[in-house]
Design a protein around this motif. Structure first.
Motif, PDB file in Angstrom:
ATOM      1  N   ASN A  49      42.513  41.082  23.480  1.00  0.00           N
ATOM      2  CA  ASN A  49      41.554  40.157  24.092  1.00  0.00           C
ATOM      3  C   ASN A  49      41.055  40.566  25.466  1.00  0.00           C
ATOM      4  OD1 ASN A  49      41.461  37.760  22.170  1.00  0.00           O
ATOM      5  ND2 ASN A  49      43.652  38.132  22.397  1.00  0.00           N
ATOM      6  N   GLY A  50      41.454  41.724  25.945  1.00  0.00           N
ATOM      7  CA  GLY A  50      41.056  42.161  27.283  1.00  0.00           C
ATOM      8  C   GLY A  50      39.553  42.194  27.480  1.00  0.00           C
ATOM      9  N   ASP A  51      38.815  42.687  26.490  1.00  0.00           N
ATOM     10  CA  ASP A  51      37.355  42.745  26.608  1.00  0.00           C
ATOM     11  C   ASP A  51      36.758  41.346  26.713  1.00  0.00           C
ATOM     12  OD1 ASP A  51      37.497  45.491  26.444  1.00  0.00           O
ATOM     13  OD2 ASP A  51      36.917  45.577  24.331  1.00  0.00           O
ATOM     14  N   LYS A  52      37.308  40.392  25.961  1.00  0.00           N
ATOM     15  CA  LYS A  52      36.799  39.015  26.010  1.00  0.00           C
ATOM     16  C   LYS A  52      37.069  38.377  27.367  1.00  0.00           C
ATOM     17  CE  LYS A  52      37.573  38.429  21.102  1.00  0.00           C
ATOM     18  NZ  LYS A  52      38.483  37.894  20.089  1.00  0.00           N
ATOM     19  N   VAL A  53      38.244  38.635  27.925  1.00  0.00           N
ATOM     20  CA  VAL A  53      38.579  38.091  29.239  1.00  0.00           C
ATOM     21  C   VAL A  53      37.661  38.697  30.301  1.00  0.00           C
ATOM     22  CG1 VAL A  53      40.378  37.986  31.022  1.00  0.00           C
ATOM     23  CG2 VAL A  53      40.972  37.575  28.628  1.00  0.00           C
ATOM     24  N   GLU A  54      37.449  39.989  30.216  1.00  0.00           N
ATOM     25  CA  GLU A  54      36.563  40.645  31.180  1.00  0.00           C
ATOM     26  C   GLU A  54      35.139  40.121  31.071  1.00  0.00           C
ATOM     27  OE1 GLU A  54      35.101  45.114  32.528  1.00  0.00           O
ATOM     28  OE2 GLU A  54      36.742  44.908  31.109  1.00  0.00           O
ATOM     29  N   ALA A  55      34.658  39.924  29.845  1.00  0.00           N
ATOM     30  CA  ALA A  55      33.309  39.386  29.651  1.00  0.00           C
ATOM     31  C   ALA A  55      33.205  37.970  30.200  1.00  0.00           C
ATOM     32  CB  ALA A  55      32.943  39.412  28.164  1.00  0.00           C
ATOM     33  N   ALA A  56      34.221  37.150  29.979  1.00  0.00           N
ATOM     34  CA  ALA A  56      34.209  35.783  30.501  1.00  0.00           C
ATOM     35  C   ALA A  56      34.210  35.783  32.022  1.00  0.00           C
ATOM     36  CB  ALA A  56      35.410  35.003  29.962  1.00  0.00           C
ATOM     37  N   THR A  57      34.978  36.690  32.621  1.00  0.00           N
ATOM     38  CA  THR A  57      35.029  36.797  34.080  1.00  0.00           C
ATOM     39  C   THR A  57      33.667  37.180  34.639  1.00  0.00           C
ATOM     40  OG1 THR A  57      37.353  37.444  33.989  1.00  0.00           O
ATOM     41  CG2 THR A  57      36.169  37.964  36.005  1.00  0.00           C
ATOM     42  N   LEU A  58      33.032  38.184  34.037  1.00  0.00           N
ATOM     43  CA  LEU A  58      31.707  38.602  34.500  1.00  0.00           C
ATOM     44  C   LEU A  58      30.689  37.488  34.328  1.00  0.00           C
ATOM     45  CD1 LEU A  58      31.635  42.253  33.107  1.00  0.00           C
ATOM     46  CD2 LEU A  58      31.754  41.552  35.514  1.00  0.00           C
ATOM     47  N   TYR A  60      31.241  34.251  34.299  1.00  0.00           N
ATOM     48  CA  TYR A  60      31.531  33.238  35.308  1.00  0.00           C
ATOM     49  C   TYR A  60      31.008  33.667  36.674  1.00  0.00           C
ATOM     50  CZ  TYR A  60      34.365  29.984  38.100  1.00  0.00           C
ATOM     51  OH  TYR A  60      34.787  29.012  38.976  1.00  0.00           O
ATOM     52  N   ASP A  61      31.299  34.911  37.055  1.00  0.00           N
ATOM     53  CA  ASP A  61      30.866  35.405  38.364  1.00  0.00           C
ATOM     54  C   ASP A  61      29.343  35.501  38.461  1.00  0.00           C
ATOM     55  OD1 ASP A  61      33.508  35.608  39.106  1.00  0.00           O
ATOM     56  OD2 ASP A  61      33.603  37.795  38.915  1.00  0.00           O
ATOM     57  N   ASN A  62      28.683  35.819  37.374  1.00  0.00           N
ATOM     58  CA  ASN A  62      27.234  36.016  37.395  1.00  0.00           C
ATOM     59  C   ASN A  62      26.428  34.715  37.268  1.00  0.00           C
ATOM     60  OD1 ASN A  62      27.383  38.793  37.770  1.00  0.00           O
ATOM     61  ND2 ASN A  62      27.542  39.179  35.579  1.00  0.00           N
ATOM     62  N   THR A  63      27.112  33.611  36.982  1.00  0.00           N
ATOM     63  CA  THR A  63      26.392  32.341  36.854  1.00  0.00           C
ATOM     64  C   THR A  63      26.596  31.449  38.073  1.00  0.00           C
ATOM     65  OG1 THR A  63      28.235  31.404  35.583  1.00  0.00           O
ATOM     66  CG2 THR A  63      26.395  32.349  34.334  1.00  0.00           C
ATOM     67  N   GLY A  64      27.056  32.023  39.166  1.00  0.00           N
ATOM     68  CA  GLY A  64      27.169  31.280  40.416  1.00  0.00           C
ATOM     69  C   GLY A  64      28.328  30.317  40.477  1.00  0.00           C
ATOM     70  N   ASN A  65      29.332  30.518  39.677  1.00  0.00           N
ATOM     71  CA  ASN A  65      30.474  29.610  39.643  1.00  0.00           C
ATOM     72  C   ASN A  65      31.547  29.961  40.652  1.00  0.00           C
ATOM     73  OD1 ASN A  65      29.607  27.845  37.562  1.00  0.00           O
ATOM     74  ND2 ASN A  65      29.953  29.493  36.114  1.00  0.00           N
ATOM     75  N   ARG A  66      31.342  31.023  41.419  1.00  0.00           N
ATOM     76  CA  ARG A  66      32.367  31.375  42.403  1.00  0.00           C
ATOM     77  C   ARG A  66      32.412  30.336  43.494  1.00  0.00           C
ATOM     78  NH1 ARG A  66      30.397  37.035  43.945  1.00  0.00           N
ATOM     79  NH2 ARG A  66      28.525  36.220  43.063  1.00  0.00           N
ATOM     80  N   ARG A  67      33.574  30.137  44.051  1.00  0.00           N
ATOM     81  CA  ARG A  67      33.736  29.148  45.130  1.00  0.00           C
ATOM     82  C   ARG A  67      33.524  29.798  46.468  1.00  0.00           C
ATOM     83  NH1 ARG A  67      37.441  24.711  42.778  1.00  0.00           N
ATOM     84  NH2 ARG A  67      37.656  25.507  40.707  1.00  0.00           N
TER      85      ARG A  67
END
Length: 67
Positions: A49-58, A60-67
């Motif tokens: 699942n590493g690729d899925k986790v990495e894709a989800a992280t990217l 999240y980061d690319n949709t302005g969800n960072r705090r």
């Protein structure tokens, strides 16, 4: 120190060796060995699942969800 935490939690033992210079030997306890199966399962899951986790992280980061 990670080894001290593992020893404190009963996962490894530490033996001081009467050598010159003084040596130290660590050994995995039965409790530590009991983690083998869960760790193998976690490693298998991460590999699958590493690729899925990495894709989800990217995403999240690319949709302005960072705090």
């Amino acid at each position: 120190d990670a080894l001290k935490r593992l020893e404190r939690n009963g996962l490894v033992t530490r033996t001081v060796l009467p050598t010159q210079p003084i040596g130290v030997e660590y050994a995995i306890t039965p409790l530590g060995h009991s983690l083998r199966e869960p760790f193998e399962a976690l490693c298998s899951w991460a590999a699958a699942n590493g690729d899925k986790v990495e894709a989800a992280t990217l995403h999240y980061d690319n949709t302005g969800n960072r705090r």
